[in-house]
Design a protein around this motif. Structure first.
Motif, PDB file in Angstrom:
ATOM      1  N   LYS A  46      39.096  21.569 -18.794  1.00  0.00           N
ATOM      2  CA  LYS A  46      38.757  21.952 -17.255  1.00  0.00           C
ATOM      3  C   LYS A  46      39.911  21.798 -16.613  1.00  0.00           C
ATOM      4  CE  LYS A  46      35.425  21.364 -14.761  1.00  0.00           C
ATOM      5  NZ  LYS A  46      34.199  21.093 -13.947  1.00  0.00           N
ATOM      6  N   LEU A  47      40.824  20.776 -16.846  1.00  0.00           N
ATOM      7  CA  LEU A  47      41.964  20.341 -15.971  1.00  0.00           C
ATOM      8  C   LEU A  47      43.023  21.855 -16.268  1.00  0.00           C
ATOM      9  CD1 LEU A  47      43.289  18.635 -14.229  1.00  0.00           C
ATOM     10  CD2 LEU A  47      44.291  17.418 -16.209  1.00  0.00           C
ATOM     11  N   ALA A  48      42.991  22.195 -17.744  1.00  0.00           N
ATOM     12  CA  ALA A  48      44.046  23.422 -18.027  1.00  0.00           C
ATOM     13  C   ALA A  48      43.489  24.666 -17.447  1.00  0.00           C
ATOM     14  CB  ALA A  48      43.823  23.493 -19.493  1.00  0.00           C
ATOM     15  N   CYS A  49      42.234  24.620 -16.943  1.00  0.00           N
ATOM     16  CA  CYS A  49      41.897  25.903 -16.502  1.00  0.00           C
ATOM     17  C   CYS A  49      41.964  25.893 -14.913  1.00  0.00           C
ATOM     18  CB  CYS A  49      40.240  25.860 -16.287  1.00  0.00           C
ATOM     19  SG  CYS A  49      39.612  26.124 -17.999  1.00  0.00           S
ATOM     20  N   ALA A  50      42.384  24.728 -14.239  1.00  0.00           N
ATOM     21  CA  ALA A  50      42.598  24.620 -12.827  1.00  0.00           C
ATOM     22  C   ALA A  50      43.997  25.629 -12.584  1.00  0.00           C
ATOM     23  CB  ALA A  50      42.920  23.202 -12.424  1.00  0.00           C
ATOM     24  N   SER A  51      44.782  25.726 -13.408  1.00  0.00           N
ATOM     25  CA  SER A  51      46.035  26.563 -12.815  1.00  0.00           C
ATOM     26  C   SER A  51      45.703  28.015 -12.977  1.00  0.00           C
ATOM     27  CB  SER A  51      46.973  26.169 -13.863  1.00  0.00           C
ATOM     28  OG  SER A  51      46.858  26.718 -15.284  1.00  0.00           O
ATOM     29  N   LEU A  52      44.425  28.497 -13.515  1.00  0.00           N
ATOM     30  CA  LEU A  52      44.432  29.882 -13.455  1.00  0.00           C
ATOM     31  C   LEU A  52      43.500  30.406 -12.255  1.00  0.00           C
ATOM     32  CD1 LEU A  52      42.845  29.876 -17.091  1.00  0.00           C
ATOM     33  CD2 LEU A  52      45.096  30.566 -16.438  1.00  0.00           C
ATOM     34  N   SER A  53      43.228  31.592 -12.224  1.00  0.00           N
ATOM     35  CA  SER A  53      42.804  32.144 -10.891  1.00  0.00           C
ATOM     36  C   SER A  53      41.612  33.246 -11.323  1.00  0.00           C
ATOM     37  CB  SER A  53      43.316  32.498 -10.008  1.00  0.00           C
ATOM     38  OG  SER A  53      44.280  33.473 -10.263  1.00  0.00           O
ATOM     39  N   ALA A  54      40.726  33.589 -10.414  1.00  0.00           N
ATOM     40  CA  ALA A  54      39.937  34.671 -10.488  1.00  0.00           C
ATOM     41  C   ALA A  54      38.893  34.590 -11.900  1.00  0.00           C
ATOM     42  CB  ALA A  54      40.595  36.006 -10.487  1.00  0.00           C
ATOM     43  N   ALA A  62      34.061  28.571 -18.726  1.00  0.00           N
ATOM     44  CA  ALA A  62      33.017  29.000 -19.649  1.00  0.00           C
ATOM     45  C   ALA A  62      33.453  28.551 -21.260  1.00  0.00           C
ATOM     46  CB  ALA A  62      32.696  30.451 -19.646  1.00  0.00           C
ATOM     47  N   GLU A  63      34.709  28.751 -21.571  1.00  0.00           N
ATOM     48  CA  GLU A  63      35.022  28.575 -23.066  1.00  0.00           C
ATOM     49  C   GLU A  63      35.148  26.778 -23.138  1.00  0.00           C
ATOM     50  OE1 GLU A  63      38.042  32.182 -24.170  1.00  0.00           O
ATOM     51  OE2 GLU A  63      38.803  30.455 -22.920  1.00  0.00           O
ATOM     52  N   ALA A  64      35.496  26.266 -22.147  1.00  0.00           N
ATOM     53  CA  ALA A  64      35.383  24.811 -22.098  1.00  0.00           C
ATOM     54  C   ALA A  64      34.180  24.196 -22.143  1.00  0.00           C
ATOM     55  CB  ALA A  64      36.196  24.241 -20.836  1.00  0.00           C
TER      56      ALA A  64
END
Length: 203
Positions: A46-54, A62-64
């Motif tokens: 989830k932390l890795a997803c934080a740098s993404l947007s939209a 969803a993958e996590a």
């Protein structure tokens, strides 16, 4: 972070969960450690997803979440291996795949998006149906094996009884013949003959 990196992270997490969860002969300590690892890996994902947007971020999350649910279900199936827990693991995988596929559809529009959503739902339905069929097949095989074992046991008992009866019938028939032969004799000779016949027949 690009799409390739997101997929690589999700795949690595999923594979890590699966490898740990599918270990045989899991102890309570292993199980607890597995749960802790799944929780830690999910937080990292989830932390890795934080740098993404939209929508890219939505897909990553969803993958996590999907990987976490699959890993948890596989851990349960490994710790308590039953047709039900294996079924639940397959259902978790179907739902995780659907969640990710459905999020990916948001990148589309119009009919293309509608088709994408329908395909994702169809894939989920198919996977769940296969999981249910597998569980029912396993249950049916277990039941059949139990019935077969019972049938074999019953047949074995009947066979033993039949052989016993056959042996008794043969002994009786041989004794009858021996007695008949003794009738040709008289006095002490006949008496000795009958004693021997009885002894031979176990009478």
């Amino acid at each position: 972070m690009n799409r390739l990196n997101i997929n690589a992270i999700a795949l690595a997490i999923s594979l890590g969960f699966s490898a740990g969860a599918m270990a045989e002969g899991m102890t309570k300590t292993d199980y607890t450690a597995g749960k802790d690892k799944i929780s830690a890996d999910y937080k990292a994902a989830k932390l890795a997803c934080a740098s993404l947007s939209a929508n890219a971020k939505d897909i990553c999350v969803a993958e996590a979440k999907g990987a976490q649910k699959v890993a948890s279900a596989e851990l349960e199936a490994s710790y308590k291996p039953t047709p039900k827990t294996r079924y639940e693991a397959r259902v978790a995988k179907a739902e995780a795949d659907y969640g990710v596929a459905n999020e990916k559809c948001d990148d589309l529009a119009g009919n293309a998006k509608d088709v994408c959503v329908k395909e994702a739902k169809a894939a989920q339905t198919t996977a769940k149906a296969d999981a249910k069929a597998q569980m029912k097949t396993t249950d049916a095989n277990v039941t059949a094996n139990v019935k077969t074992a019972d049938a074999r046991s019953t047949a074995s008992a009947k066979t033993t009884e039949a052989r016993k009866d056959a042996t008794a019938d043969k002994v009786d028939a041989q004794y009858a013949v021996a007695k008949e032969k003794c009738d040709a004799k008289a006095g002490a000779a006949k008496d000795d003959c009958l004693v021997q016949a009885k002894a031979h027949a176990g009478k």
